[in-house]
Design an enzyme around this catalytic site. Structure first.
Site, short mmCIF file in Angstrom:
data_model
loop_
_atom_site.label_atom_id
_atom_site.label_comp_id
_atom_site.label_asym_id
_atom_site.label_seq_id
_atom_site.Cartn_x
_atom_site.Cartn_y
_atom_site.Cartn_z
N SER A 1 0.82 -1.21 0.00
CA SER A 1 0.00 0.00 0.00
C SER A 1 0.86 1.26 0.00
O SER A 1 0.36 2.36 -0.26
CB SER A 1 -0.92 0.01 1.22
OG SER A 1 -0.23 -0.31 2.41
N GLU B 1 -9.62 -9.54 4.17
CA GLU B 1 -9.94 -8.15 3.87
C GLU B 1 -11.29 -8.01 3.16
O GLU B 1 -11.57 -8.71 2.19
CB GLU B 1 -8.85 -7.53 2.98
CG GLU B 1 -9.10 -6.06 2.66
CD GLU B 1 -7.93 -5.36 2.02
OE1 GLU B 1 -8.06 -4.15 1.72
OE2 GLU B 1 -6.88 -6.01 1.82
#
Length: 288
Positions: free
Chosen positions: A60, A200
């Site tokens: 990320s 997730e």
């Protein structure tokens, strides 16, 4: 400009360095595990001092550090560099957090040998565990790498490296077939040797089923409800630094502690405590 602050001396006996064995003990005893992303030495050290059990050097960083629109452009060299930064930050403060690093897109897809070389690069940079995304074909890769001494964290549900194949950032496992597939992939990955698994953006019930199917597996949820063994947030998100609309599973801990004069360190401590107490995530506010 450089910082001339001297690193604090580690204080022996306060917290012992975390190992995968110790994390499994915590899970078996019902203690929730707090994880945050980290990309640099300073925030890594602050998160460790706040009591964070595990740190994830996530790809990320492509969006948050490099300004990209996805994780797909992040290279293995990028991940090695940031893993070294985080590992140095932990070492300078006598850190105890367990350090996980992402295998970026394209660094493990070609062959098992490529996956092993990429994993070795991250381990040599300071990671204690590497993370890869997806199920199905990845189980063979997990088995190959774990047999060679590399601890693996799997990642199911929304897998950002497959964002185009998934049709965007969507909740996964909504229908019975998709939920069954997630549960099957989780079992396969756990049987192949994955000791930890990020779940997730999926319905809380599906994440709860994955944990129930694999009781010894350390599941770490992000937008997956409260039934997982632990929780992870992107550090920039929980500090309110990320621009744009954030998903409902994010909580701005800095905004909350700032009302009483708290700072970044206080926000990190508040997050860890909320995970440990079971107050985060709130099933009515942060789950699907």
């Amino acid at each position: 400009m450089s910082s001339h602050a001297e690193p604090a001396s580690p204080i022996p006996g306060i917290r012992r360095p975390l190992t995968l064995h110790r994390l499994h003990e915590m899970h078996a005893q019902g203690e929730k595990i707090a994880m945050l992303t980290a990309y640099d030495a300073t925030l890594a050290r602050l998160a460790d001092e706040a009591g964070c059990d595990t740190l994830l050097v996530g790809d990320s960083l492509g969006m948050l550090i490099q300004g990209r629109d996805s994780t797909l452009g992040v290279s293995l060299d990028d991940m090695v560099y940031h893993t070294r930064c985080v590992a140095r930050g932990l070492a300078a403060g006598g850190g105890t957090a367990w350090l996980v690093a992402d295998l970026p897109f394209g660094s493990y897809h070609e062959s098992r040998d490529q996956a092993m070389r990429s994993s070795a690069a991250l381990m040599q940079a300071g990671a204690q565990m590497v993370k890869l995304e997806g199920g199905g074909w990845t189980a063979e890769v997990v088995r190959f790498i774990t047999e060679r001494g590399v601890p693996i964290c799997a990642h199911l549900g929304l897998t950002p490296q497959s964002v185009h194949a998934l049709g965007g950032y969507r909740i996964q496992g909504r229908d019975a077939e998709a939920a069954s597939r997630l549960r099957q992939h989780a079992r396969e990955l756990h049987e192949a040797g994955a000791g930890m698994m990020v779940l997730e953006l999926m319905p809380s019930s599906v994440a709860a089923d994955v944990q129930a199917d694999n009781p010894q597996l350390i599941t770490i949820g992000i937008g997956a409800g409260p039934a997982t063994a632990g929780q992870v947030l992107v550090v920039h998100d929980m500090l309110g630094l990320t621009r744009g609309k954030l998903p409902r599973f994010v909580q701005n801990f800095l905004a909350e502690v700032a009302q009483e004069g708290g700072d970044v360190a206080a926000a990190l401590r508040a997050y860890v405590q909320a995970v440990k107490d079971g107050r985060f995530p709130d099933p009515t506010r942060h789950a699907y």
